[in-house]
Design a protein around this motif. Structure first.
Motif, PDB file in Angstrom:
ATOM      1  N   SER A   1       0.827  -1.206   0.000  1.00  0.00           N
ATOM      2  CA  SER A   1       0.000   0.000   0.000  1.00  0.00           C
ATOM      3  C   SER A   1       0.860   1.255   0.000  1.00  0.00           C
ATOM      4  O   SER A   1       1.821   1.354   0.759  1.00  0.00           O
ATOM      5  CB  SER A   1      -0.904   0.017   1.232  1.00  0.00           C
ATOM      6  OG  SER A   1      -1.729  -1.122   1.223  1.00  0.00           O
ATOM      7  N   ALA A   2       0.473   2.209  -0.836  1.00  0.00           N
ATOM      8  CA  ALA A   2       1.186   3.475  -0.921  1.00  0.00           C
ATOM      9  C   ALA A   2       0.520   4.550  -0.070  1.00  0.00           C
ATOM     10  O   ALA A   2       1.155   5.537   0.301  1.00  0.00           O
ATOM     11  CB  ALA A   2       1.244   3.944  -2.366  1.00  0.00           C
TER      12      ALA A   2
ATOM     13  N   LEU B   1       4.218   2.521   8.361  1.00  0.00           N
ATOM     14  CA  LEU B   1       2.903   2.978   7.930  1.00  0.00           C
ATOM     15  C   LEU B   1       3.000   3.880   6.712  1.00  0.00           C
ATOM     16  O   LEU B   1       3.775   4.828   6.703  1.00  0.00           O
ATOM     17  CB  LEU B   1       2.278   3.755   9.093  1.00  0.00           C
ATOM     18  CG  LEU B   1       0.783   3.856   9.174  1.00  0.00           C
ATOM     19  CD1 LEU B   1       0.134   2.475   9.197  1.00  0.00           C
ATOM     20  CD2 LEU B   1       0.386   4.632  10.405  1.00  0.00           C
ATOM     21  N   PRO B   2       2.221   3.587   5.657  1.00  0.00           N
ATOM     22  CA  PRO B   2       2.162   4.526   4.539  1.00  0.00           C
ATOM     23  C   PRO B   2       1.446   5.799   4.994  1.00  0.00           C
ATOM     24  O   PRO B   2       0.825   5.811   6.062  1.00  0.00           O
ATOM     25  CB  PRO B   2       1.344   3.782   3.483  1.00  0.00           C
ATOM     26  CG  PRO B   2       0.728   2.626   4.141  1.00  0.00           C
ATOM     27  CD  PRO B   2       1.402   2.398   5.453  1.00  0.00           C
TER      28      PRO B   2
ATOM     29  N   MET C   1      -4.095  15.627  12.551  1.00  0.00           N
ATOM     30  CA  MET C   1      -2.854  16.190  12.020  1.00  0.00           C
ATOM     31  C   MET C   1      -1.697  15.948  12.996  1.00  0.00           C
ATOM     32  O   MET C   1      -0.560  15.738  12.580  1.00  0.00           O
ATOM     33  CB  MET C   1      -3.026  17.678  11.713  1.00  0.00           C
ATOM     34  CG  MET C   1      -4.097  17.959  10.653  1.00  0.00           C
ATOM     35  SD  MET C   1      -4.019  16.918   9.166  1.00  0.00           S
ATOM     36  CE  MET C   1      -2.538  17.581   8.414  1.00  0.00           C
ATOM     37  N   GLY C   2      -2.006  15.932  14.277  1.00  0.00           N
ATOM     38  CA  GLY C   2      -0.989  15.666  15.292  1.00  0.00           C
ATOM     39  C   GLY C   2      -0.461  14.242  15.252  1.00  0.00           C
ATOM     40  O   GLY C   2       0.638  13.964  15.734  1.00  0.00           O
ATOM     41  N   THR C   3      -1.221  13.330  14.658  1.00  0.00           N
ATOM     42  CA  THR C   3      -0.765  11.940  14.536  1.00  0.00           C
ATOM     43  C   THR C   3       0.149  11.764  13.323  1.00  0.00           C
ATOM     44  O   THR C   3       0.605  10.668  13.055  1.00  0.00           O
ATOM     45  CB  THR C   3      -1.956  10.951  14.391  1.00  0.00           C
ATOM     46  OG1 THR C   3      -2.610  11.190  13.143  1.00  0.00           O
ATOM     47  CG2 THR C   3      -2.928  11.068  15.554  1.00  0.00           C
ATOM     48  N   GLY C   4       0.364  12.844  12.583  1.00  0.00           N
ATOM     49  CA  GLY C   4       1.216  12.761  11.406  1.00  0.00           C
ATOM     50  C   GLY C   4       0.454  12.505  10.120  1.00  0.00           C
ATOM     51  O   GLY C   4       1.042  12.188   9.097  1.00  0.00           O
ATOM     52  N   ALA C   5      -0.867  12.642  10.170  1.00  0.00           N
ATOM     53  CA  ALA C   5      -1.671  12.399   8.979  1.00  0.00           C
ATOM     54  C   ALA C   5      -1.302  13.378   7.860  1.00  0.00           C
ATOM     55  O   ALA C   5      -0.903  14.510   8.112  1.00  0.00           O
ATOM     56  CB  ALA C   5      -3.160  12.543   9.310  1.00  0.00           C
ATOM     57  N   LEU C   6      -1.444  12.901   6.651  1.00  0.00           N
ATOM     58  CA  LEU C   6      -1.218  13.716   5.468  1.00  0.00           C
ATOM     59  C   LEU C   6      -2.302  14.792   5.364  1.00  0.00           C
ATOM     60  O   LEU C   6      -2.033  15.930   4.999  1.00  0.00           O
ATOM     61  CB  LEU C   6      -1.275  12.797   4.249  1.00  0.00           C
ATOM     62  CG  LEU C   6      -0.807  13.291   2.916  1.00  0.00           C
ATOM     63  CD1 LEU C   6       0.645  13.721   2.994  1.00  0.00           C
ATOM     64  CD2 LEU C   6      -0.956  12.178   1.884  1.00  0.00           C
TER      65      LEU C   6
END
Length: 121
Positions: A49-50, A76-77, A95-100
């Motif tokens: 998965s990308a 994790l991608p 966003m704090g979890t590093g989400a795109l």
């Protein structure tokens, strides 16, 4: 190197199929799951998965909890969170979890596609 496969996790069939059809029409491979538990049952999915598109409010395990569990076991991608019930606190947490990205439903298609293209470029 990862393929250009995008995993979609959403408990709404119409959202899963709509996103999958859209992304396939743009040339991406997709794999859909109707729950966090369904994706967790096939952990090797992450190997190919990308990008992950995950609804936050799923039946059972939430989207946030799913990402925490996945991150314990594999690289994790990038993750795009989506939600029909999102508020400002949920946005900042995502966003704090590093989400795109964090996108509210209904999803603005051009914004989603731009985000995906930038991430996978």
């Amino acid at each position: 190197m990862r393929s250009q496969r995008i995993v979609i996790v959403d408990d709404e069939r119409s959202v899963r199929s709509g996103l999958s059809n859209l992304l396939q029409s743009e040339g991406y491979l997709t794999e859909t799951f109707d729950s966090a538990e369904a994706l967790l049952a096939v952990p090797e999915t992450l190997d190919t998965s990308a990008l992950l598109i995950i609804d936050i409010k799923l039946q059972g395990i939430s989207g946030f909890a799913l990402v925490e569990k996945l991150a314990q076991h594999a690289a994790l991608p990038p993750v795009i969170y989506i939600s029909g019930h999102g508020d400002e606190n949920m946005h900042w947490y995502a966003m704090g979890t590093g989400a795109l990205a964090f996108m509210r439903k209904p999803i603005h298609i051009d914004t989603l596609l731009d985000c995906i293209r930038q991430s996978l470029a």
